[in-house]
Scaffold this active site. Structure first.
Site, PDB file in Angstrom:
ATOM      1  N   HIS A   1     -12.827   8.483   1.283  1.00  0.00           N
ATOM      2  CA  HIS A   1     -12.460   7.164   0.742  1.00  0.00           C
ATOM      3  C   HIS A   1     -11.970   7.230  -0.718  1.00  0.00           C
ATOM      4  CE1 HIS A   1     -14.605   5.301   4.155  1.00  0.00           C
ATOM      5  NE2 HIS A   1     -15.611   6.107   3.881  1.00  0.00           N
TER       6      HIS A   1
HETATM    7  O1  RIB Z   1     -17.279   2.509   1.624  1.00  0.00           O
HETATM    8  C1  RIB Z   1     -16.975   3.722   0.980  1.00  0.00           C
HETATM    9  C2  RIB Z   1     -17.379   3.654  -0.456  1.00  0.00           C
HETATM   10  O2  RIB Z   1     -18.796   3.485  -0.547  1.00  0.00           O
HETATM   11  C3  RIB Z   1     -17.089   4.964  -1.206  1.00  0.00           C
HETATM   12  O3  RIB Z   1     -16.870   4.674  -2.553  1.00  0.00           O
HETATM   13  C4  RIB Z   1     -18.364   5.732  -1.043  1.00  0.00           C
HETATM   14  O4  RIB Z   1     -18.564   6.658  -2.118  1.00  0.00           O
HETATM   15  C5  RIB Z   1     -19.382   4.636  -1.135  1.00  0.00           C
HETATM   16  O5  RIB Z   1     -19.612   4.369  -2.520  1.00  0.00           O
END
Ligand code: RIB
Ligand code: CA
Length: 320
Positions: free
Chosen positions: A251
């Site tokens: 992500h």
């Molecule tokens: O949903 C994904 C996000 O939530 C990313 O930033 C992961 O590191 C968590 O913080």
């Protein structure tokens, strides 16, 4: 060259984002602030020092620790995904002589708060600074509350967060960063600076498979390759057991990618709102993304498409 400040809750995918950013000549990371999220903020700061040590840096960005808890809601963490230490439990790994395999970098953590370092940086680089938010938006909302006029001088804010035409990853409707602090997200999304949102709709288009990770790192003895193998094991195991494939979504690397290879990303203007009260929908991000129904006055650019293979090649090219 783009001046950026990274606000992060490291976090395995945060680690990959930080590695990519630090290895990208287009970016100058002026500062890194930590925030509560995947792990408590003290653990996040320790993890940041561990990540920076892997890079064997001559000099470090300014570092400050941010907020301990969200604006209103109690903190919800994600150790089940990222490991008990939030970094795939690499803190437990040792060399043959018992010394830590991943010690902390000897970098100075500022005595000022994360919020104050954000305000200091936007004052030092008015209209030049991009804020990249990889965790809950608590630090950014608090900085806006403290001095909105200063925060108006941000060039833009790029946020990993939200889910529009995708299910959430914490509840059916909410993505983790927004779920943890929906009140902060509401205040940030309604603040008058350019906002770019990279939601699950985009980040779920990329899977870093175990096969690809090992193909890229097994033959390489360098420290970053070893760290990538060690830090990602636990979350890839979580995905194998609970999501159904051996790999994981990187992500947080995508907001960095939007800055280093923007051609791989496609966004649309939208009017984004955040549910802060719902029982079933707290943390849900709400917007029409389809052009025929788009709101007349958009408050954000929402990323809806990424060239997945091209970005993965870019990612590994930079880390080599
Ligand atoms: O949903 C994904 C996000 O939530 C990313 O930033 C992961 O590191 C968590 O913080
Ligand atoms: Ca994160």
């Amino acid at each position: 060259m783009q001046r950026i400040l990274i606000d992060t809750d490291p976090g395995v995918d945060d680690a990959l984002a930080i590695l990519l950013a630090m290895r990208s000549p287009e970016l100058h990371i002026e500062a890194i602030t930590t925030v509560c999220g995947n792990v408590p903020v003290t653990q996040g700061t320790e993890n940041l020092l561990r990540i920076l040590e892997v890079l064997d840096l001559e000099e470090f960005p300014l570092i400050a620790q941010g907020e301990v808890q969200p604006l209103v809601k109690p903190l919800v963490t994600a150790a089940h995904v990222h490991g008990d230490d939030g970094l795939g439990n690499v803190s437990e790994l040792q060399n043959a002589d018992g010394s830590p395999l991943y010690p902390l970098a000897h970098a100075n953590v500022s005595s000022t708060s994360g919020v104050d370092l954000i305000l200091e940086m936007v004052t030092r680089y008015p209209d030049e600074l991009t804020l990249v938010a990889l965790g809950p938006l608590t630090n950014i909302a608090k900085a806006i509350r403290e001095d909105a006029a200063k925060m108006q001088r941000l060039q833009k804010i790029v946020v990993m967060g939200g889910a529009f035409e995708e299910y959430g990853n914490v509840t059916t409707t909410a993505e983790f960063n927004i779920f943890v602090d929906p009140h902060a997200a509401h205040e940030v999304f309604h603040f008058d600076v350019p906002i770019h949102i990279v939601p699950l709709d985009a980040t779920h288009q990329i899977i870093l498979t175990g096969e690809r990770l090992h193909a890229e790192t097994d033959k390489r003895p360098d420290r970053i390759s070893q760290f990538l193998r060690d830090a990602t094991q636990s979350c890839m195991e979580f995905y194998r057991q609970h999501i159904g494939f051996w790999g994981f979504h990187i992500h947080d690397a995508l907001p960095i990618g939007m800055l280093t290879c923007p051609a791989y990303f496609e966004s649309v203007p939208a009017h984004v709102q955040v549910e802060t009260e719902g029982t079933l929908t707290s943390g849900m991000t709400v917007a029409y993304l389809r052009h025929e129904r788009r709101h007349p006055n958009p408050n954000a650019q929402v990323c809806i498409k990424v060239a997945a293979e091209a970005f993965l090649d870019h990612f590994f090219e930079r880390l080599r």
